[in-house]
Scaffold this motif. Structure first.
Motif, PDB file in Angstrom:
ATOM      1  N   ARG A  14      -6.427  54.872  -5.785  1.00 40.98           N
ATOM      2  CA  ARG A  14      -7.790  54.381  -5.662  1.00 40.98           C
ATOM      3  C   ARG A  14      -8.038  53.297  -6.702  1.00 40.98           C
ATOM      4  O   ARG A  14      -7.269  53.137  -7.654  1.00 40.98           O
ATOM      5  N   PHE A  15      -9.134  52.555  -6.507  1.00 43.14           N
ATOM      6  CA  PHE A  15      -9.512  51.485  -7.415  1.00 43.14           C
ATOM      7  C   PHE A  15     -10.441  52.018  -8.502  1.00 43.14           C
ATOM      8  O   PHE A  15     -11.187  52.974  -8.278  1.00 43.14           O
ATOM      9  N   TYR A  16     -10.394  51.375  -9.674  1.00 40.71           N
ATOM     10  CA  TYR A  16     -11.261  51.719 -10.799  1.00 40.71           C
ATOM     11  C   TYR A  16     -12.101  50.475 -11.119  1.00 40.71           C
ATOM     12  O   TYR A  16     -11.672  49.585 -11.852  1.00 40.71           O
ATOM     13  N   LEU A  17     -13.285  50.414 -10.551  1.00 35.23           N
ATOM     14  CA  LEU A  17     -14.097  49.206 -10.622  1.00 35.23           C
ATOM     15  C   LEU A  17     -15.055  49.178 -11.806  1.00 35.23           C
ATOM     16  O   LEU A  17     -15.537  48.103 -12.189  1.00 35.23           O
ATOM     17  N   PHE A  18     -15.342  50.324 -12.396  1.00 36.48           N
ATOM     18  CA  PHE A  18     -16.309  50.383 -13.484  1.00 36.48           C
ATOM     19  C   PHE A  18     -15.687  51.090 -14.687  1.00 36.48           C
ATOM     20  O   PHE A  18     -14.984  52.088 -14.526  1.00 36.48           O
ATOM     21  N   PRO A  19     -15.966  50.584 -15.904  1.00 39.48           N
ATOM     22  CA  PRO A  19     -16.692  49.340 -16.182  1.00 39.48           C
ATOM     23  C   PRO A  19     -15.914  48.131 -15.647  1.00 39.48           C
ATOM     24  O   PRO A  19     -14.697  48.197 -15.473  1.00 39.48           O
ATOM     25  N   ARG A  20     -16.621  47.041 -15.407  1.00 41.90           N
ATOM     26  CA  ARG A  20     -16.017  45.874 -14.778  1.00 41.90           C
ATOM     27  C   ARG A  20     -14.905  45.292 -15.644  1.00 41.90           C
ATOM     28  O   ARG A  20     -15.069  45.120 -16.848  1.00 41.90           O
ATOM     29  N   LYS A  21     -13.775  44.991 -15.016  1.00 37.02           N
ATOM     30  CA  LYS A  21     -12.624  44.449 -15.722  1.00 37.02           C
ATOM     31  C   LYS A  21     -12.490  42.949 -15.480  1.00 37.02           C
ATOM     32  O   LYS A  21     -13.141  42.386 -14.606  1.00 37.02           O
ATOM     33  N   THR A  22     -11.608  42.336 -16.252  1.00 36.97           N
ATOM     34  CA  THR A  22     -11.316  40.914 -16.105  1.00 36.97           C
ATOM     35  C   THR A  22      -9.830  40.711 -15.849  1.00 36.97           C
ATOM     36  O   THR A  22      -8.995  41.255 -16.587  1.00 36.97           O
ATOM     37  N   SER A  23      -9.529  39.972 -14.815  1.00 39.54           N
ATOM     38  CA  SER A  23      -8.153  39.601 -14.518  1.00 39.54           C
ATOM     39  C   SER A  23      -7.883  38.237 -15.151  1.00 39.54           C
ATOM     40  O   SER A  23      -8.540  37.250 -14.818  1.00 39.54           O
ATOM     41  N   ARG A  24      -6.932  38.192 -16.069  1.00 43.37           N
ATOM     42  CA  ARG A  24      -6.606  36.953 -16.773  1.00 43.37           C
ATOM     43  C   ARG A  24      -5.261  36.432 -16.260  1.00 43.37           C
ATOM     44  O   ARG A  24      -4.296  37.185 -16.133  1.00 43.37           O
ATOM     45  N   CYS A  41       3.173  43.976 -12.218  1.00 38.57           N
ATOM     46  CA  CYS A  41       2.812  45.248 -12.833  1.00 38.57           C
ATOM     47  C   CYS A  41       1.942  46.149 -11.961  1.00 38.57           C
ATOM     48  O   CYS A  41       1.724  47.307 -12.301  1.00 38.57           O
ATOM     49  N   THR A  42       1.450  45.650 -10.839  1.00 41.28           N
ATOM     50  CA  THR A  42       0.674  46.503  -9.946  1.00 41.28           C
ATOM     51  C   THR A  42       0.756  45.960  -8.518  1.00 41.28           C
ATOM     52  O   THR A  42       1.101  44.791  -8.299  1.00 41.28           O
ATOM     53  N   GLU A  43       0.453  46.819  -7.564  1.00 41.37           N
ATOM     54  CA  GLU A  43       0.635  46.444  -6.162  1.00 41.37           C
ATOM     55  C   GLU A  43      -0.290  45.322  -5.697  1.00 41.37           C
ATOM     56  O   GLU A  43       0.000  44.668  -4.695  1.00 41.37           O
ATOM     57  N   ILE A  44      -1.391  45.072  -6.395  1.00 43.77           N
ATOM     58  CA  ILE A  44      -2.303  44.017  -5.959  1.00 43.77           C
ATOM     59  C   ILE A  44      -1.977  42.663  -6.595  1.00 43.77           C
ATOM     60  O   ILE A  44      -2.711  41.686  -6.398  1.00 43.77           O
ATOM     61  N   ASP A  45      -0.878  42.592  -7.336  1.00 45.94           N
ATOM     62  CA  ASP A  45      -0.461  41.320  -7.936  1.00 45.94           C
ATOM     63  C   ASP A  45      -0.408  40.169  -6.932  1.00 45.94           C
ATOM     64  O   ASP A  45      -0.868  39.060  -7.247  1.00 45.94           O
ATOM     65  N   GLU A  78      -5.692  47.419 -14.517  1.00 46.49           N
ATOM     66  CA  GLU A  78      -6.774  48.325 -14.906  1.00 46.49           C
ATOM     67  C   GLU A  78      -7.670  48.643 -13.719  1.00 46.49           C
ATOM     68  O   GLU A  78      -8.308  49.702 -13.681  1.00 46.49           O
ATOM     69  N   VAL A  79      -7.711  47.725 -12.755  1.00 43.84           N
ATOM     70  CA  VAL A  79      -8.489  47.948 -11.541  1.00 43.84           C
ATOM     71  C   VAL A  79      -7.708  48.808 -10.561  1.00 43.84           C
ATOM     72  O   VAL A  79      -8.258  49.712  -9.919  1.00 43.84           O
TER      73      VAL A  79
END
Length: 255
Positions: free
Chosen positions: A169-179, A48-52, A161-162
């Motif tokens: 660009r990255f969205y670091l705040f608020p801090r997210k959780t990768s499950r 679902c995203t390029e950083i997978d 979400e990040v």
């Protein structure tokens, strides 16, 4: 994990750079790690995203499984990146028959050494509007059935979400959780001994995609669509960035 010394050393250096960055970018919650086989296997994650690939590679490496991805052959020609890909035994995807045979041979060697081959059955980032897994390609099923290789479904949620799909660009705040949740190997015994024709490979691929989708539904606590998204039925290109739905004359409408 059994890896040549050069591959081990290069993976160690890459991990030393990437893992602290991922840990700084997001929290992580991993489940089902006990389902990772002791030997080699094919990992089949949603996309679902390029950083997978970084997420899945992080999970596997932290659990003593050397991650090996199928990568476009052109990337192996890029300075520095190409050397890293070759040094860590990533697998080039080539269209020629000879190239495909070399890729298959390398994949089989990696599995024999206890490594993990990561194949995204969707082939590209999902086109589903709600980011559910879409219709899969048959490559993972074919490799599994030809070599008797277990296929481990993996679902993850939160990294988008990040770094949203096609973001700049990255969205670091608020801090997210990768499950991340790792499922039990998909039961493909019903296809053993059957001719590897279109019907068999499609049914085996559906079984893999059903397993991945089920895991993701649990992570999201939502019901997936009754019918899996099929780009061909939506007049979308199967690969590459989403440019919109194709008109009959080949022009694209923005969506």
């Amino acid at each position: 994990m059994k890896e040549p010394a050069k591959s081990q050393a290069t993976l160690f250096v890459v991990a030393a750079i990437v893992r602290p960055l991922l840990n700084a970018m997001m929290n992580k919650k991993w489940e089902g790690l006990e389902n990772l086989p002791a030997g080699g296997f094919i990992a089949a994650p949603n996309h679902c995203t390029e950083i997978d690939p970084l997420i899945v590679g992080h999970v596997l490496y932290n659990n003593q499984r050397a991650p090996h991805f199928l990568a476009k052959s052109g990337l192996f020609k890029v300075p520095v990146l190409g050397w890293v890909l070759r040094a860590t035994r990533q697998i080039p995807v080539e269209r020629s028959t000879a190239g495909a045979n070399r890729s298959l041979q390398l994949a089989q060697e990696i599995v024999a050494d206890g490594g993990a081959i990561i194949i995204y059955p969707e082939g590209t980032l999902t086109r589903d509007p709600d980011m559910w897994p879409m219709k899969g390609h048959t490559g993972a099923a074919r490799l599994a059935l030809e070599g008797g290789i277990p296929v481990v479904p993996i679902a993850h949620w939160g990294a988008h979400e990040v770094f949203p799909r096609y973001a700049k660009r990255f969205y670091l705040f608020p801090r997210k959780t990768s499950r991340v949740v790792v499922g039990k190997p998909v039961d493909l015994s019903a296809f053993a001994g059957r001719p590897l024709d279109k019907a068999t490979l499609t049914a085996a691929t559906d079984a893999i995609m059903d397993a991945v989708t089920g895991l993701l539904a649990g992570l999201r606590n939502e019901e997936p669509p009754a019918q899996r998204w099929d780009p061909s039925q939506q007049n979308q290109d199967a690969r590459g960035r989403i440019q919109g739905r194709r008109k009959p004359d080949g022009a694209a409408d923005a969506t």
